[in-house]
Design a protein around this motif. Structure first.
Motif, PDB file in Angstrom:
ATOM      1  N   GLY A  21     -19.968  -1.601  30.211  1.00 16.75           N
ATOM      2  CA  GLY A  21     -20.028  -1.849  28.769  1.00 16.75           C
ATOM      3  C   GLY A  21     -20.653  -0.665  28.054  1.00 16.75           C
ATOM      4  O   GLY A  21     -21.579  -0.034  28.582  1.00 16.75           O
ATOM      5  N   THR A  22     -20.155  -0.361  26.862  1.00 15.22           N
ATOM      6  CA  THR A  22     -20.626   0.859  26.189  1.00 15.22           C
ATOM      7  C   THR A  22     -21.221   0.596  24.804  1.00 15.22           C
ATOM      8  O   THR A  22     -21.532   1.546  24.093  1.00 15.22           O
ATOM      9  N   TYR A  23     -21.380  -0.683  24.440  1.00 15.54           N
ATOM     10  CA  TYR A  23     -21.941  -0.981  23.113  1.00 15.54           C
ATOM     11  C   TYR A  23     -23.397  -0.518  23.062  1.00 15.54           C
ATOM     12  O   TYR A  23     -24.190  -0.873  23.935  1.00 15.54           O
ATOM     13  N   ASP A  46     -15.331  -0.508  28.878  1.00  9.27           N
ATOM     14  CA  ASP A  46     -15.064  -1.319  27.688  1.00  9.27           C
ATOM     15  C   ASP A  46     -15.641  -0.623  26.458  1.00  9.27           C
ATOM     16  O   ASP A  46     -16.857  -0.480  26.341  1.00  9.27           O
ATOM     17  N   LYS A  76     -10.814  -1.943  21.106  1.00  8.97           N
ATOM     18  CA  LYS A  76     -10.644  -3.118  20.238  1.00  8.97           C
ATOM     19  C   LYS A  76     -10.435  -2.713  18.790  1.00  8.97           C
ATOM     20  O   LYS A  76     -11.056  -1.743  18.321  1.00  8.97           O
ATOM     21  N   SER A 140     -10.668 -11.216  21.159  1.00 10.02           N
ATOM     22  CA  SER A 140     -12.095 -11.299  21.470  1.00 10.02           C
ATOM     23  C   SER A 140     -12.743 -12.208  20.439  1.00 10.02           C
ATOM     24  O   SER A 140     -12.420 -12.131  19.242  1.00 10.02           O
ATOM     25  N   GLN A 162     -12.154 -12.125  25.194  1.00 19.15           N
ATOM     26  CA  GLN A 162     -13.482 -11.576  25.510  1.00 19.15           C
ATOM     27  C   GLN A 162     -14.513 -12.265  24.611  1.00 19.15           C
ATOM     28  O   GLN A 162     -14.484 -12.096  23.396  1.00 19.15           O
ATOM     29  N   TRP A 188     -18.769 -11.248  27.566  1.00 21.84           N
ATOM     30  CA  TRP A 188     -19.583 -10.167  26.988  1.00 21.84           C
ATOM     31  C   TRP A 188     -21.060 -10.549  26.942  1.00 21.84           C
ATOM     32  O   TRP A 188     -21.405 -11.716  26.993  1.00 21.84           O
ATOM     33  N   GLY A 192     -27.001 -11.534  28.814  1.00 23.02           N
ATOM     34  CA  GLY A 192     -27.686 -12.039  27.614  1.00 23.02           C
ATOM     35  C   GLY A 192     -28.526 -10.939  26.973  1.00 23.02           C
ATOM     36  O   GLY A 192     -29.610 -11.192  26.467  1.00 23.02           O
ATOM     37  N   ARG A 193     -27.979  -9.703  27.033  1.00 21.62           N
ATOM     38  CA  ARG A 193     -28.686  -8.515  26.497  1.00 21.62           C
ATOM     39  C   ARG A 193     -30.042  -8.332  27.172  1.00 21.62           C
ATOM     40  O   ARG A 193     -31.004  -7.879  26.565  1.00 21.62           O
ATOM     41  N   ALA A 214     -30.695  -9.457  37.720  1.00 23.09           N
ATOM     42  CA  ALA A 214     -29.447  -8.989  37.087  1.00 23.09           C
ATOM     43  C   ALA A 214     -28.274  -9.107  38.067  1.00 23.09           C
ATOM     44  O   ALA A 214     -27.187  -9.562  37.699  1.00 23.09           O
ATOM     45  N   PRO A 230     -21.446  -5.203  32.273  1.00 22.67           N
ATOM     46  CA  PRO A 230     -22.813  -5.001  31.806  1.00 22.67           C
ATOM     47  C   PRO A 230     -22.988  -3.593  31.257  1.00 22.67           C
ATOM     48  O   PRO A 230     -22.346  -2.655  31.738  1.00 22.67           O
ATOM     49  N   SER A 232     -25.694  -0.534  30.567  1.00 23.82           N
ATOM     50  CA  SER A 232     -27.028  -0.009  30.816  1.00 23.82           C
ATOM     51  C   SER A 232     -27.030   1.483  30.543  1.00 23.82           C
ATOM     52  O   SER A 232     -26.086   2.189  30.905  1.00 23.82           O
ATOM     53  N   ALA A 233     -28.108   1.923  29.918  1.00 24.38           N
ATOM     54  CA  ALA A 233     -28.303   3.356  29.698  1.00 24.38           C
ATOM     55  C   ALA A 233     -29.216   3.933  30.778  1.00 24.38           C
ATOM     56  O   ALA A 233     -29.683   5.065  30.656  1.00 24.38           O
ATOM     57  N   THR A 234     -29.484   3.127  31.824  1.00 26.87           N
ATOM     58  CA  THR A 234     -30.423   3.525  32.879  1.00 26.87           C
ATOM     59  C   THR A 234     -29.655   3.734  34.183  1.00 26.87           C
ATOM     60  O   THR A 234     -29.120   2.773  34.752  1.00 26.87           O
ATOM     61  N   GLU A 240     -27.302  -0.450  40.359  1.00 29.47           N
ATOM     62  CA  GLU A 240     -27.723  -1.803  40.778  1.00 29.47           C
ATOM     63  C   GLU A 240     -26.669  -2.846  40.364  1.00 29.47           C
ATOM     64  O   GLU A 240     -26.305  -3.725  41.152  1.00 29.47           O
TER      65      GLU A 240
END
Ligand SMILES: NC(=O)c1ccc[n+]([C@@H]2O[C@H](COP(=O)([O-])OP(=O)(O)OC[C@H]3O[C@@H](n4cnc5c(N)ncnc54)[C@H](OP(=O)(O)O)[C@@H]3O)[C@@H](O)[C@H]2O)c1
Length: 278
Positions: A21-23, A46, A76, A140, A162, A188, A192-193, A214, A230, A232-234, A240
């Motif tokens: 995910g890239t949001y 995505d 989208k 979506s 979605q 999505w 749950g953020r 996670a 999912p 993640s910027a980490t 993981e």
């Protein structure tokens, strides 16, 4: 890493069940983080016009050296472009931004029921699909009543819906409707953020498997048959989150996670999201 399984959409196109995910990825890091995800084994990404990062995603695709037909790229339609001609023009810009000749999946991002032009937008997506520039099309944030109108008005059954799904928000009615109509549910905000991860039930199950909360949540989603991506910027979390195909939850563990549902969304209700300015 254990291979990521695919799910077959209603038109025969396979979609990897885990994507990236890239949001809200930091703009200047998006290209490198998507590349990081590819290195960790992800082959599905995505994005959306609304996220303003299609160009960076396209740059990562180009830089990866991975054959295009081994990658699955979703984008989208943004809320301002439900009018037929606007939707076609916006799709052209998506391909330009991504620097691709086709996307694997293109979705209407939100139904915007107050505007009431989503069946018109669907007509444009059907044209795009027939032109071969989207291998599959879908929606979506569509509730069953929105989907029924698309099914009545259109000739192509959406390949996916979605929607928000995570342990605090099972979204069972929408998932059941999707299933009955051969529509794959993509979940999505599958974590749950990040907010659901402190649940003691998840810690207990994670400990029993030597996994993280996670990983347990993502495993729950894939065992339910949904597609997840999912964000993640980490880098360590990106890796993981991909290590979820070498263990399994039993029926009691699945039920315990499903029982965490408290009807709590992290995002807008589809009937209430009516912004066309982003
Ligand atoms: N169609 C729609 O309307 C819609 C709406 C929302 C989202 N989406 C899509 O769904 C994707 C995922 O949803 P999302 O980004 O809202 O939320 P999410 O994936 O449920 O959660 C992301 C959050 O969880 C944290 N996180 C990720 N992996 C973790 C781990 N292993 N351990 C602990 N924390 C972890 C992330 O932190 P760090 O980044 O700091 O690591 C981030 O804060 C989006 O990126 C987007 O592609 C679609």
């Amino acid at each position: 890493m254990t291979a990521i399984p695919s799910i077959t959409l209603n038109n025969g196109v396979p979609v990897p069940q885990l994507g990236f995910g890239t949001y809200k990825l930091p703009a200047e890091e998006t290209r490198d983080l998507v590349l990081r995800a590819f290195e960790a084994g992800y082959r599905h990404v995505d994005t959306a016009q609304m996220y303003r990062n299609e160009r960076a995603v396209g740059e990562a695709v180009a830089a990866s050296g991975i054959p295009r037909d081994e990658l699955f790229v979703t984008s989208k339609l943004n809320n301002a472009f439900h009018a037929h001609d606007d939707a076609l023009a916006a799709f052209d810009r998506t391909l330009e931004e991504l620097q691709l000749e086709l996307v694997d999946l293109f979705l209407i991002h939100w139904p915007l029921p107050a505007l009431d032009r989503y069946t018109e937008a669907w007509g444009a997506l059907e044209e795009i699909y027939r032109s071969g520039r989207a291998r599959a099309i879908g929606v979506s944030n569509f509730q069953p009543n929105h989907l029924r109108r698309v099914l009545d008005a259109g000739t192509v059954v959406p390949a996916v819906n979605q929607v928000e799904v995570h342990p605090w928000f099972g979204n069972e009615e929408v998932r059941a409707f999707d299933r009955e109509h051969g529509i794959v549910t993509e979940a999505w905000s599958p974590l749950g953020r990040g907010r659901v991860l402190d649940e003691p039930t998840l810690a207990r199950i994670a400990d029993a498997h030597g996994r993280t909360p996670a990983q347990v949540v993502l495993r729950w989603h894939v065992q339910r048959g949904d597609v997840v991506f999912p964000k993640s910027a980490t880098p360590s979390r990106i890796e993981e989150n991909a290590r979820i195909f070498d263990f399994a939850l039993d029926a009691d563990e699945m039920a315990a996670i499903t029982a965490l549902d408290r009807g709590e969304r992290t995002g807008s209700h589809p009937d209430e999201e009516n912004r066309t300015d982003r």
